[in-house]
Design an enzyme around this catalytic site. Sequence first.
Site, PDB file in Angstrom:
ATOM      1  N   LYS A 125     -13.804 -10.499  29.183  1.00  0.00           N
ATOM      2  CA  LYS A 125     -13.721  -9.050  29.039  1.00  0.00           C
ATOM      3  C   LYS A 125     -15.030  -8.696  28.206  1.00  0.00           C
ATOM      4  CE  LYS A 125     -10.787  -5.765  28.480  1.00  0.00           C
ATOM      5  NZ  LYS A 125      -9.554  -5.357  29.161  1.00  0.00           N
ATOM      6  N   ASP A 165     -12.249  -0.170  31.855  1.00  0.00           N
ATOM      7  CA  ASP A 165     -11.008  -0.163  30.843  1.00  0.00           C
ATOM      8  C   ASP A 165     -11.226   1.101  29.944  1.00  0.00           C
ATOM      9  OD1 ASP A 165      -8.973  -2.506  29.347  1.00  0.00           O
ATOM     10  OD2 ASP A 165     -10.047  -1.486  27.845  1.00  0.00           O
ATOM     11  N   GLY A 236      -1.183   8.806  25.478  1.00  0.00           N
ATOM     12  CA  GLY A 236      -2.677   8.429  26.098  1.00  0.00           C
ATOM     13  C   GLY A 236      -2.358   9.572  27.352  1.00  0.00           C
TER      14      GLY A 236
HETATM   15  N1  GLU Z   1      -8.945  -3.398  32.129  1.00  0.00           N
HETATM   16  C1  GLU Z   1      -8.011  -3.715  32.998  1.00  0.00           C
HETATM   17  C2  GLU Z   1      -7.107  -4.678  32.332  1.00  0.00           C
HETATM   18  O1  GLU Z   1      -6.964  -4.353  30.963  1.00  0.00           O
HETATM   19  C3  GLU Z   1      -8.325  -4.136  34.315  1.00  0.00           C
HETATM   20  C4  GLU Z   1      -9.222  -5.163  34.539  1.00  0.00           C
HETATM   21  C5  GLU Z   1      -9.614  -5.470  35.813  1.00  0.00           C
HETATM   22  O2  GLU Z   1      -9.179  -4.573  36.569  1.00  0.00           O
HETATM   23  O3  GLU Z   1     -10.372  -6.449  36.008  1.00  0.00           O
HETATM   24  O4  GLU Z   1      -6.338  -5.503  32.917  1.00  0.00           O
END
Ligand code: GLU
Length: 445
Positions: A125, A165, A236
């Site tokens: 992340k 995200d 949201g």
């Molecule tokens: N941010 C999204 C999640 O929390 C997608 C992450 C991605 O596609 O790599 O899973």
Amino acid sequence: MYDRKKFISELEMRNPGEPEFIQAVSEVLDSVLDFVNADPEYIDARILERITEPDRVFMFKVEWENDEGEICVNKGYRVQFNNSIGPYKGGLRFHPSVTLSTMKFLGFEQTFKNSLTTLPMGGGKGGSDFNPKGKSDSEILRFCRSFMTELQKYIGPETDVPAGDVGVGSREIGYLYGQYKRLRSENTGVLTGKGRNWGGSLIRPEATGYGSMYFANEIVLKHGETLEGKTIAVSGFGNVAWGACIKASELGAKVVTISGPDGYVYDPDGVSTQEKWDYMLELRASNNDVVEPYAKRFGVEFFPGKKPWERKVDIACPCAFQNELNLEDAKALVASGVKYVIETSNMGCTAEAMSCFIENKIPFGPGKAANAGGVAVSGLEMSQNSLKYSWEASEVDAKLKRIMRDIHEACVADGTEADGYINYVKGANIAGFRKVADSMLDLGY
Ligand code: GLU
């Protein structure tokens, strides 16, 4: 044998000032402790200490210039949590609340979520405390360029593949990927969530919301019901909520709320027309982070400063942010007869709220299962990029649906309790954990 109290207090000592990270680990620990303690191989391998420590963390400075010509400085992060089952994979979050703790909690959760998708992806992340609210398009562009100038040193199509995200959508992915290509001259698809003209997958923008509703559908069917005619409170109004509203309508349910930091909208007819879905996208693109204009536009009620959990609905579906639904909200939902909770945001419910639903035997789909459709289609985007090919929307959608069904089955297999109650939290945590932990054992230390 692992002792819960001792393990958590040592974890807190090693990770001071990281409440979100401790909360995420505690939740997984509560589900997997007995499972781990029953296997001496896990204990001898010190699996819990190893699985809760990120492989590495990059923290960097992001300098950029605003429209007034002033120099601004933000913090940038990339947490490479665990790559036992594949390259680090996970989104980038741009939000003022981003800290090392939130990055680590999200990277930890991502590791198990990605494991659940059945695709070969590790967990990571990243992001920044940059606040996109009120920023002009050129400010966003300059920030993204500067952010990628540093991030590109740590990522690669076979090592670490970021995506979007909160605060990072297709526009930001475009600016980030553009800078990556400028610096590296590579068309490797190192980010997912790309535009369809330049290597993106069809259905990726819709995938998290669609996946969440496919998962809801599986849960409801398992309990002898259908989504037909069910009312849903969604929080949201961004990409995830948008996809959920569309798929809920297709499956015969009615989303009656959407919300923002300013309050929530109650739309008794349902957020169920193309015009309303398009307007959600418009609202998000405006960067104002308010949902009230929806109420004005469609002549429905707006409740300033309130959360949608005060409404009587069949299904609650938090789609916004961590800890957005607390114990008080959970009690209100239980009192008004909520039948299912589909946590679509990452750690959208506080630990107390989650326990309240489980104690009341309400089927509760946790975020790492319910929102896994987004990263699953990211995995499918990586496959298409490797093949230098693209699949039709219907092919991607069918794969997404199958993945969500498989995740549901995995939760049922590991989460069904003696009295028949399906503890989806426990099921998702054990199923996700087992694959990562066993891969770690196979790979040695
Ligand atoms: N941010 C999204 C999640 O929390 C997608 C992450 C991605 O596609 O790599 O899973």
